[in-house]
Design a protein around this motif. Structure first.
Motif, PDB file in Angstrom:
ATOM      1  N   HIS A   1       0.794  -1.228   0.000  1.00  0.00           N
ATOM      2  CA  HIS A   1       0.000   0.000   0.000  1.00  0.00           C
ATOM      3  C   HIS A   1       0.829   1.282   0.000  1.00  0.00           C
ATOM      4  CE1 HIS A   1      -3.660  -2.292   0.533  1.00  0.00           C
ATOM      5  NE2 HIS A   1      -2.985  -3.032   1.402  1.00  0.00           N
ATOM      6  N   LYS A   2       2.136   1.158  -0.183  1.00  0.00           N
ATOM      7  CA  LYS A   2       2.976   2.352  -0.089  1.00  0.00           C
ATOM      8  C   LYS A   2       2.672   3.377  -1.178  1.00  0.00           C
ATOM      9  CE  LYS A   2       6.964   0.254  -2.344  1.00  0.00           C
ATOM     10  NZ  LYS A   2       8.336  -0.216  -2.105  1.00  0.00           N
ATOM     11  N   ASP A   3       2.226   2.932  -2.346  1.00  0.00           N
ATOM     12  CA  ASP A   3       1.903   3.900  -3.399  1.00  0.00           C
ATOM     13  C   ASP A   3       0.786   4.845  -2.962  1.00  0.00           C
ATOM     14  OD1 ASP A   3       3.832   2.689  -4.930  1.00  0.00           O
ATOM     15  OD2 ASP A   3       2.442   1.785  -6.356  1.00  0.00           O
ATOM     16  N   SER A   4      -0.256   4.304  -2.345  1.00  0.00           N
ATOM     17  CA  SER A   4      -1.366   5.164  -1.912  1.00  0.00           C
ATOM     18  C   SER A   4      -0.975   6.021  -0.712  1.00  0.00           C
ATOM     19  CB  SER A   4      -2.616   4.339  -1.599  1.00  0.00           C
ATOM     20  OG  SER A   4      -2.377   3.437  -0.553  1.00  0.00           O
ATOM     21  N   MET A   5       0.014   5.572   0.061  1.00  0.00           N
ATOM     22  CA  MET A   5       0.462   6.352   1.215  1.00  0.00           C
ATOM     23  C   MET A   5       1.508   7.394   0.834  1.00  0.00           C
ATOM     24  SD  MET A   5       0.632   3.720   4.401  1.00  0.00           S
ATOM     25  CE  MET A   5       0.827   2.077   3.723  1.00  0.00           C
ATOM     26  N   THR A   6       1.946   7.349  -0.413  1.00  0.00           N
ATOM     27  CA  THR A   6       3.018   8.231  -0.858  1.00  0.00           C
ATOM     28  C   THR A   6       2.597   9.144  -2.005  1.00  0.00           C
ATOM     29  OG1 THR A   6       4.497   6.388  -0.313  1.00  0.00           O
ATOM     30  CG2 THR A   6       5.492   8.189  -1.468  1.00  0.00           C
ATOM     31  N   ASP A   7       1.379   8.974  -2.515  1.00  0.00           N
ATOM     32  CA  ASP A   7       1.016   9.719  -3.726  1.00  0.00           C
ATOM     33  C   ASP A   7       0.990  11.236  -3.545  1.00  0.00           C
ATOM     34  OD1 ASP A   7      -1.428   9.980  -2.446  1.00  0.00           O
ATOM     35  OD2 ASP A   7      -2.595   9.076  -4.052  1.00  0.00           O
ATOM     36  N   ASP A   8       0.735  11.726  -2.339  1.00  0.00           N
ATOM     37  CA  ASP A   8       0.791  13.173  -2.128  1.00  0.00           C
ATOM     38  C   ASP A   8       2.219  13.689  -2.217  1.00  0.00           C
ATOM     39  OD1 ASP A   8       1.424  11.836   0.304  1.00  0.00           O
ATOM     40  OD2 ASP A   8       0.876  13.598   1.487  1.00  0.00           O
ATOM     41  N   ILE A   9       3.161  12.887  -1.787  1.00  0.00           N
ATOM     42  CA  ILE A   9       4.575  13.269  -1.859  1.00  0.00           C
ATOM     43  C   ILE A   9       5.021  13.280  -3.314  1.00  0.00           C
ATOM     44  CG2 ILE A   9       6.912  12.601  -1.175  1.00  0.00           C
ATOM     45  CD1 ILE A   9       5.527  11.336   1.373  1.00  0.00           C
ATOM     46  N   LEU A  10       4.610  12.276  -4.078  1.00  0.00           N
ATOM     47  CA  LEU A  10       4.898  12.243  -5.510  1.00  0.00           C
ATOM     48  C   LEU A  10       4.317  13.474  -6.193  1.00  0.00           C
ATOM     49  CD1 LEU A  10       5.883  10.863  -8.122  1.00  0.00           C
ATOM     50  CD2 LEU A  10       3.700   9.612  -8.145  1.00  0.00           C
ATOM     51  N   HIS A  11       3.082  13.790  -5.889  1.00  0.00           N
ATOM     52  CA  HIS A  11       2.428  14.959  -6.491  1.00  0.00           C
ATOM     53  C   HIS A  11       3.202  16.245  -6.159  1.00  0.00           C
ATOM     54  CE1 HIS A  11      -0.679  17.623  -7.972  1.00  0.00           C
ATOM     55  NE2 HIS A  11      -0.643  18.253  -6.806  1.00  0.00           N
ATOM     56  N   ARG A  12       3.629  16.368  -4.905  1.00  0.00           N
ATOM     57  CA  ARG A  12       4.380  17.552  -4.492  1.00  0.00           C
ATOM     58  C   ARG A  12       5.698  17.678  -5.276  1.00  0.00           C
ATOM     59  NH1 ARG A  12       5.137  16.595   0.783  1.00  0.00           N
ATOM     60  NH2 ARG A  12       7.300  16.045   0.535  1.00  0.00           N
ATOM     61  N   HIS A  13       6.394  16.560  -5.469  1.00  0.00           N
ATOM     62  CA  HIS A  13       7.651  16.587  -6.230  1.00  0.00           C
ATOM     63  C   HIS A  13       7.395  16.943  -7.693  1.00  0.00           C
ATOM     64  CE1 HIS A  13      10.757  15.016  -3.404  1.00  0.00           C
ATOM     65  NE2 HIS A  13       9.663  14.658  -2.758  1.00  0.00           N
ATOM     66  N   ARG A  14       6.357  16.360  -8.275  1.00  0.00           N
ATOM     67  CA  ARG A  14       6.027  16.671  -9.673  1.00  0.00           C
ATOM     68  C   ARG A  14       5.687  18.147  -9.842  1.00  0.00           C
ATOM     69  NH1 ARG A  14       2.226  11.495 -11.366  1.00  0.00           N
ATOM     70  NH2 ARG A  14       3.967  10.070 -11.796  1.00  0.00           N
ATOM     71  N   THR A  15       4.962  18.696  -8.876  1.00  0.00           N
ATOM     72  CA  THR A  15       4.587  20.109  -8.929  1.00  0.00           C
ATOM     73  C   THR A  15       5.798  21.004  -8.723  1.00  0.00           C
ATOM     74  OG1 THR A  15       2.385  19.562  -8.093  1.00  0.00           O
ATOM     75  CG2 THR A  15       3.081  21.861  -7.904  1.00  0.00           C
ATOM     76  N   ARG A  16       6.607  20.670  -7.730  1.00  0.00           N
ATOM     77  CA  ARG A  16       7.778  21.488  -7.416  1.00  0.00           C
ATOM     78  C   ARG A  16       8.731  21.598  -8.606  1.00  0.00           C
ATOM     79  NH1 ARG A  16      10.823  19.101  -2.804  1.00  0.00           N
ATOM     80  NH2 ARG A  16       9.112  19.942  -1.592  1.00  0.00           N
ATOM     81  N   PHE A  17       8.948  20.465  -9.301  1.00  0.00           N
ATOM     82  CA  PHE A  17       9.892  20.447 -10.416  1.00  0.00           C
ATOM     83  C   PHE A  17       9.212  20.563 -11.780  1.00  0.00           C
ATOM     84  CE2 PHE A  17      12.009  18.178  -6.921  1.00  0.00           C
ATOM     85  CZ  PHE A  17      13.098  19.037  -6.759  1.00  0.00           C
ATOM     86  N   ASN A  18       7.890  20.767 -11.763  1.00  0.00           N
ATOM     87  CA  ASN A  18       7.117  20.905 -12.994  1.00  0.00           C
ATOM     88  C   ASN A  18       7.454  19.794 -13.987  1.00  0.00           C
ATOM     89  OD1 ASN A  18       5.183  22.126 -14.587  1.00  0.00           O
ATOM     90  ND2 ASN A  18       6.659  23.460 -15.598  1.00  0.00           N
ATOM     91  N   ASP A  19       7.426  18.560 -13.487  1.00  0.00           N
ATOM     92  CA  ASP A  19       7.796  17.401 -14.297  1.00  0.00           C
ATOM     93  C   ASP A  19       6.887  16.224 -13.962  1.00  0.00           C
ATOM     94  OD1 ASP A  19       8.978  15.357 -15.727  1.00  0.00           O
ATOM     95  OD2 ASP A  19      10.962  15.579 -14.792  1.00  0.00           O
ATOM     96  N   LEU A  20       5.936  15.961 -14.830  1.00  0.00           N
ATOM     97  CA  LEU A  20       4.986  14.871 -14.603  1.00  0.00           C
ATOM     98  C   LEU A  20       5.597  13.488 -14.813  1.00  0.00           C
ATOM     99  CD1 LEU A  20       1.779  16.371 -16.257  1.00  0.00           C
ATOM    100  CD2 LEU A  20       2.370  16.259 -13.833  1.00  0.00           C
ATOM    101  N   LYS A  21       6.826  13.432 -15.301  1.00  0.00           N
ATOM    102  CA  LYS A  21       7.486  12.146 -15.543  1.00  0.00           C
ATOM    103  C   LYS A  21       8.178  11.596 -14.294  1.00  0.00           C
ATOM    104  CE  LYS A  21       8.172  13.103 -20.402  1.00  0.00           C
ATOM    105  NZ  LYS A  21       9.126  13.335 -21.482  1.00  0.00           N
ATOM    106  N   ILE A  22       8.231  12.379 -13.239  1.00  0.00           N
ATOM    107  CA  ILE A  22       8.837  11.910 -11.993  1.00  0.00           C
ATOM    108  C   ILE A  22       8.015  10.743 -11.469  1.00  0.00           C
ATOM    109  CG2 ILE A  22       9.333  12.501  -9.587  1.00  0.00           C
ATOM    110  CD1 ILE A  22       9.901  15.356 -10.515  1.00  0.00           C
ATOM    111  N   THR A  23       8.696   9.681 -11.060  1.00  0.00           N
ATOM    112  CA  THR A  23       8.027   8.499 -10.521  1.00  0.00           C
ATOM    113  C   THR A  23       8.417   8.302  -9.053  1.00  0.00           C
ATOM    114  OG1 THR A  23       9.818   7.056 -11.268  1.00  0.00           O
ATOM    115  CG2 THR A  23       7.953   7.355 -12.779  1.00  0.00           C
ATOM    116  N   PHE A  24       7.761   7.346  -8.403  1.00  0.00           N
ATOM    117  CA  PHE A  24       8.055   7.061  -7.007  1.00  0.00           C
ATOM    118  C   PHE A  24       9.535   6.756  -6.833  1.00  0.00           C
ATOM    119  CE2 PHE A  24       3.485   5.948  -6.881  1.00  0.00           C
ATOM    120  CZ  PHE A  24       3.120   6.727  -5.802  1.00  0.00           C
ATOM    121  N   SER A  25      10.083   7.159  -5.714  1.00  0.00           N
ATOM    122  CA  SER A  25      11.480   6.864  -5.396  1.00  0.00           C
ATOM    123  C   SER A  25      11.585   6.403  -3.951  1.00  0.00           C
ATOM    124  CB  SER A  25      12.341   8.111  -5.597  1.00  0.00           C
ATOM    125  OG  SER A  25      12.017   9.088  -4.613  1.00  0.00           O
TER     126      SER A  25
END
Length: 90
Positions: free
Chosen positions: A37-61
């Motif tokens: 379930h880590k993807d659903s617990m981390t999706d806000d962090i992913l969204h924040r990184h994508r927004t911060r760097f204006n890059d929708l290609k960023i994936t989970f890390s």
């Protein structure tokens, strides 16, 4: 339960639910539960990184997963003063 929560809850709410499950139910496979379930617990962090760097290609890390785990640790400590290692997680 976490799968259902992912359909209608925010990542913050799911992390809180996961922490509550850890503290109250002591699941035998807490790390497996996290992995599933880590993807659903981390999706806000992913969204924040994508927004911060204006890059929708960023994936989970791993760094994003670690950030979510730190938030879960904080919740567990506030609620019951228990670290993740208490639940068999590294």
């Amino acid at each position: 339960m976490l799968t259902e929560a992912a359909l209608s809850c925010t990542a913050i709410q799911i992390r809180l639910l996961y922490a509550i499950v850890l503290i109250t139910c002591f699941p035998a496979r807490a790390e497996t539960l996290w992995d599933n379930h880590k993807d659903s617990m981390t999706d806000d962090i992913l969204h924040r990184h994508r927004t911060r760097f204006n890059d929708l290609k960023i994936t989970f890390s791993d760094a994003m997963s670690n950030e979510a785990l730190i938030a879960i640790v904080d919740i567990c400590i506030v609620i019951d003063n228990l670290p993740l290692s208490h639940f068999g997680m590294r």
